[in-house]
Design a protein around this motif. Structure first.
Motif, short mmCIF file in Angstrom:
data_model
loop_
_atom_site.label_atom_id
_atom_site.label_comp_id
_atom_site.label_asym_id
_atom_site.label_seq_id
_atom_site.Cartn_x
_atom_site.Cartn_y
_atom_site.Cartn_z
N LEU A 117 -5.23 3.39 6.64
CA LEU A 117 -5.75 2.04 6.50
C LEU A 117 -4.94 1.55 5.11
N PRO A 118 -4.26 0.44 5.31
CA PRO A 118 -3.70 -0.04 3.87
C PRO A 118 -4.79 -0.48 2.99
N GLN A 119 -5.96 -0.85 3.41
CA GLN A 119 -6.90 -1.32 2.60
C GLN A 119 -8.16 -1.01 2.94
N PRO A 120 -8.49 0.51 2.63
CA PRO A 120 -9.98 1.15 3.16
C PRO A 120 -10.91 0.45 2.59
N PRO A 121 -12.15 0.12 3.14
CA PRO A 121 -13.43 -0.22 2.53
C PRO A 121 -13.79 0.69 1.40
N ALA A 122 -13.98 0.07 0.37
CA ALA A 122 -14.55 0.72 -0.89
C ALA A 122 -15.86 1.59 -0.67
N ASP A 145 -12.68 9.17 -4.93
CA ASP A 145 -11.58 9.51 -3.77
C ASP A 145 -11.90 10.87 -3.57
N GLN A 199 0.72 8.94 3.64
CA GLN A 199 0.16 7.75 2.79
C GLN A 199 1.46 7.49 1.59
N HIS A 242 1.05 0.98 1.49
CA HIS A 242 0.55 0.55 0.12
C HIS A 242 -0.54 1.48 -0.40
N ARG A 243 -0.45 2.84 -0.10
CA ARG A 243 -1.30 4.06 -0.34
C ARG A 243 -0.54 4.62 -1.39
N ASP A 244 -1.33 5.66 -1.91
CA ASP A 244 -0.73 6.74 -2.92
C ASP A 244 -1.04 7.94 -2.34
#
Length: 119
Positions: free
Chosen positions: A27-32, A37, A79, A85-87
Motif C-alpha cells: 500500500l502506498p500509504q499503509p495505516p500507522a 516498522d 517497495q 512511494h515506499r522505501d
C-alpha cells in the motif's frame, strides 16, 4: 476435525495472512500502527512462518525459511518502485529473515524433544 480438515484450515489461514501482509506491504500509504516498522515486519513474518509450518507440516523447514525470506526480499524490491512511494530497506529484509530463522529454530528444538529430528 480430521487431519485433512486441519490442514485445510491452516492453509486457508495462511492464504489470508499472506494476502494481508503483502497488501499492507505494498500500500502506498499503509495505516500507522503504534509499533515500529521492524516490529511490524517481525510480527508479520513470525506469523507467516508459524502458519506455513502448520499448513505444510511435511515441508522442509529449510525450504519454508528460504521461501519466506525470498518473499521478504521481493517485497523490499517492489517497495523500491517510485510509484508506490515506499522505501526499500535491506534491514527490513534482515528483520524478516532473523525472525524466520528464530521461529524455525524453536520448531527444531520442539521437534527434537518430541523425537522428530527432520529439518
Amino acid at each position: 476435525m480430521t487431519h485433512q480438515e486441519r490442514l485445510t484450515f491452516w492453509r486457508l489461514l495462511l492464504a489470508v495472512a499472506l494476502t494481508f501482509a503483502i497488501t499492507m506491504a505494498l500500500l502506498p500509504q499503509p495505516p500507522a500502527l503504534p509499533v515500529g516498522d521492524k516490529w511490524q515486519h517481525m510480527a508479520a513474518f513470525g506469523t507467516l512462518t508459524v502458519l506455513s509450518i502448520l499448513a505444510y507440516p511435511r515441508a522442509s523447514l529449510l525450504q519454508v525459511g528460504e521461501r519466506l525470506s525470498f518473499l521478504g526480499a521481493m517485497i523490499e524490491l517492489v517497495q523500491s518502485l517510485p510509484v508506490l512511494h515506499r522505501d526499500c530497506d535491506i534491514m527490513d529484509w534482515v528483520a524478516d529473515t532473523v525472525v524466520i530463522i528464530g521461529v524455525i529454530a524453536v520448531v527444531v528444538v520442539f521437534r527434537h524433544f518430541r523425537g522428530d529430528a527432520r529439518l
